[in-house]
Design an enzyme around this catalytic site. Structure first.
Site, PDB file in Angstrom:
ATOM      1  N   LYS A   1       0.854  -1.193   0.000  1.00 45.50           N
ATOM      2  CA  LYS A   1       0.000   0.000   0.000  1.00 45.50           C
ATOM      3  C   LYS A   1       0.885   1.236   0.000  1.00 45.50           C
ATOM      4  O   LYS A   1       1.907   1.279   0.708  1.00 45.50           O
ATOM      5  CB  LYS A   1      -0.884  -0.009   1.250  1.00 45.50           C
TER       6      LYS A   1
ATOM      7  N   ASP B   1      -4.984   0.033   8.521  1.00 45.77           N
ATOM      8  CA  ASP B   1      -4.741  -0.115   7.084  1.00 45.77           C
ATOM      9  C   ASP B   1      -5.351  -1.387   6.492  1.00 45.77           C
ATOM     10  O   ASP B   1      -5.298  -1.572   5.273  1.00 45.77           O
ATOM     11  CB  ASP B   1      -3.232  -0.120   6.800  1.00 45.77           C
TER      12      ASP B   1
END
Length: 305
Positions: free
Chosen positions: A23, A150
């Site tokens: 990410k 996340d």
């Protein structure tokens, strides 16, 4: 071996495998700290084409084994987010079928690119597939949220605007962008960076104005230049405190900016930084130069999307 109360899966069932993509926070604003201690965030998130890989082999017991070049960096298996996510889902889904997870670890840890979160999200996708659970199922998304901030965005692993404490996701039609990721092989603890930001419970972050949810982002198919013009106006509020903790992050950013990148910034809480280039040739050339000059750094050239 870690064991929880689950239903056995037939040994004849095939192993399932999922990538766990890195990410990248193209922007990251910290709007403030809530009274419960969590931080309100706004971030444009993309995903890179470098990844760990997680495999689930059907079995009666939940366990995890790690291999690969970064396996030694994973820490205690019992504390791994893969097992945490599986346990949390097992608490919410009766008779959850599980088994042995095998993690092929390539992404650096404590690096600001959600390596552990991506692994946990891959575990949830594998368990969803093995149990016929939709990725949008509230039980699965609650398990993702409780595993880590996340993890929800990593479940889908598609470009989006992420707000709240990471649970509110607005998809974006981000184009594929040639990029380079660089990590100086220095671990940075997220909690230390947020502590260095210095917000008290209930305090808003000075200087943060209107939210990015209301921004009119370019439409899908728009040129990369349109996106870069808007992304360049963004920030990463954690960049300055992270550099105070690990000054080498500033060196990485300076090195990336010296390559002629069109945009460079730190991702997440660091220490990984990214740069976006006009084309793949420029990205590859920059990566090769940085590898030559800093062979101890982790460098990846590829695509962000």
């Amino acid at each position: 071996m870690t064991v929880i109360g689950v239903t056995s899966m037939k040994s004849t069932e095939p192993a399932l495998s999922e990538p766990a993509r890195a990410k990248v926070n193209l922007t990251l604003r910290v709007r403030g700290r809530r009274v419960d201690g969590f931080h309100d965030l706004e971030s444009v998130v993309a995903f890179a084409d470098c990844a760990d890989r997680l495999t689930l082999t059907p079995g009666a017991e939940l366990s995890l084994v790690a291999s690969g070049p970064r396996a030694q960096e994973c820490g205690e298996v019992a504390d791994n987010l893969v097992l945490k996510a599986a346990r949390l889902l097992g608490e919410r889904v009766a008779h959850l079928k599980t088994g042995i997870f095998a993690l092929d670890k390539h992404l650096p840890v404590a690096a600001g690119i959600g390596g552990g979160s991506a692994d946990a999200a891959a575990a949830l996708r594998l368990l969803a597939g093995a149990n016929g659970i939709a990725l949008s199922d509230p039980a699965l998304m609650e398990a993702a949220r409780l595993t880590g901030a996340d993890v929800p965005v990593c479940v889908r692993s598609v470009a989006c605007v992420m707000t709240g404490v990471g649970e509110v996701l607005q998809p974006l039609g981000l184009p594929a962008m040639p990029g380079v990721l660089v990590n100086p092989r220095i671990a940075v603890a997220t909690k230390d960076v947020f502590a260095a930001l210095g917000l008290r419970n209930g305090e808003r972050h000075a200087g943060v104005s209107d939210g990015i949810e209301a921004i009119a982002w370019p439409e899908a198919g728009a040129p990369i230049g349109d996106w870069l013009a808007m992304l360049s106006a963004g920030f990463n509020d954690l960049e300055a405190p992270a550099i105070r903790i690990q000054p080498v992050i500033g060196e990485v950013l300076a090195r990336l900016r010296a390559t002629g990148a069109r945009l460079s910034r730190m991702s997440g809480s660091g220490a990984t930084c990214f740069a976006i280039f006009g084309d793949e040739t420029e990205a590859l050339r920059a990566a090769q130069t940085i590898r030559r000059d800093h062979p101890q750094w982790w460098v990846h050239a590829g695509t962000l999307s």
